[in-house]
Design a protein around this motif. Structure first.
Motif, PDB file in Angstrom:
ATOM      1  N   ARG A   1      -4.887  12.330   8.034  1.00 23.04           N
ATOM      2  CA  ARG A   1      -6.472  12.487   7.271  1.00 23.04           C
ATOM      3  C   ARG A   1      -7.390  13.164   8.108  1.00 23.04           C
TER       4      ARG A   1
ATOM      5  N   GLU B   1      -2.539   7.827   7.073  1.00 23.72           N
ATOM      6  CA  GLU B   1      -2.071   6.756   6.476  1.00 23.72           C
ATOM      7  C   GLU B   1      -0.798   6.411   6.700  1.00 23.72           C
TER       8      GLU B   1
ATOM      9  N   PRO C   1      -0.009  -0.969   3.195  1.00 23.44           N
ATOM     10  CA  PRO C   1      -0.579   0.085   3.677  1.00 23.44           C
ATOM     11  C   PRO C   1      -1.543  -0.131   4.658  1.00 23.44           C
TER      12      PRO C   1
ATOM     13  N   GLY D   1      -4.055   1.711   8.015  1.00 27.67           N
ATOM     14  CA  GLY D   1      -4.891   3.156   8.751  1.00 27.67           C
ATOM     15  C   GLY D   1      -4.268   3.215  10.385  1.00 27.67           C
TER      16      GLY D   1
ATOM     17  N   VAL E   1      -4.818  -2.037   5.337  1.00 26.55           N
ATOM     18  CA  VAL E   1      -5.958  -1.578   4.579  1.00 26.55           C
ATOM     19  C   VAL E   1      -6.283  -2.716   3.711  1.00 26.55           C
TER      20      VAL E   1
ATOM     21  N   PHE F   1     -10.774   4.975   4.197  1.00 27.68           N
ATOM     22  CA  PHE F   1     -10.440   6.220   4.726  1.00 27.68           C
ATOM     23  C   PHE F   1     -11.550   7.304   4.390  1.00 27.68           C
TER      24      PHE F   1
END
Length: 240
Positions: A176, A190, A205, A207, A229, A240
């Motif tokens: 990202r 991600e 999920p 970061g 996340v 994000f």
């Protein structure tokens, strides 16, 4: 005042002095928040500071500047029984902080915690910034995404390489952001984070902020901060 110094001064006045008027001086009126810690806007930031415990403090480890972006690698104290290792990313508009992202996770005590955060504190080789960002970006795309464990184990076989990450199962999926200054390059991906200690359950999920140090055209050191996340955020801006 350069952008690094703006972030340092703003943090010292707001979180060190607990002065809420620092938000009016150093943050933009349209400040956009991506952290899970608080609501959007200047008033949301003031509310967060008003709820911090008395012993809260931030110990800065490393800082890089790339254009209008500043990133910090630091340790938060006072959020709980254990310190938290964190990466914060700030976008500045002129001399004001206009946007903020972060990720943080518990930091063990003792030797393990010291190893997780150890290493050179300053960026060097400023003239190599563009080349180092390009090298890391290419390596992440070609080797790391979807094949984390193999790629990192390959790096680890080099006698020159120092790894600071904990032992966990993580699969990075999408790159990202890439920021860099000199020999330090920060990437945000991600990722899918598997439950720890062999616990059952599906990956979640997350970061993943990876900080890489590059020397002589190869990656020689790595730190990481990973945060799942959140299912709900206190704003509509996304993680994000």
């Amino acid at each position: 005042m350069d952008r690094k110094q703006i972030v340092i001064t703003a943090g010292a006045e707001l979180f060190g002095d607990r002065d809420p008027t620092a938000v009016d001086r150093h943050w933009a009126p349209g400040f956009r928040q991506h952290s899970a810690l608080g609501p959007d806007g200047p008033d949301g930031l003031k509310a967060v500071v008003g709820q911090l415990p008395p012993d809260f403090r931030i110990d800065m480890l490393r800082m890089i500047q790339d254009g209008d972006m500043v990133a910090t690698h630091s340790v938060y104290h006072g959020f709980g029984p254990d310190p938290m290792v964190a990466v914060d990313v700030f976008r500045l508009d002129g001399d004001r902080i206009a946007e903020h992202w972060d990720a943080f996770e518990p930091l063990p005590g003792g030797h393990e915690g010291a190893h997780r955060t150890g290493g050179p504190p300053e960026a060097s080789d400023a003239e190599r910034t563009a080349a180092n960002k390009a090298l890391v970006t290419e390596w992440v795309h070609e080797r790391l995404l979807g094949a984390d464990q193999d790629a990192l184990e390959e790096l680890g076989r080099g006698h020159y390489y120092v790894e600071h990450r904990p032992d966990r199962r993580l699969t990075r999926r999408t790159l990202r952001r890439v920021l860099g200054e000199g020999d330090l390059v920060l990437t945000l991906t991600e990722a899918d984070l598997e439950p720890g200690d062999g616990a059952p359950g599906a990956p979640v999920p997350a970061g993943c902020y990876d900080l890489w140090r590059v020397a002589e055209d190869r990656i020689v050191e790595h730190w990481e901060v990973v945060q799942p996340v959140p299912e709900r955020m206190p704003h509509g801006n996304g993680f994000f």
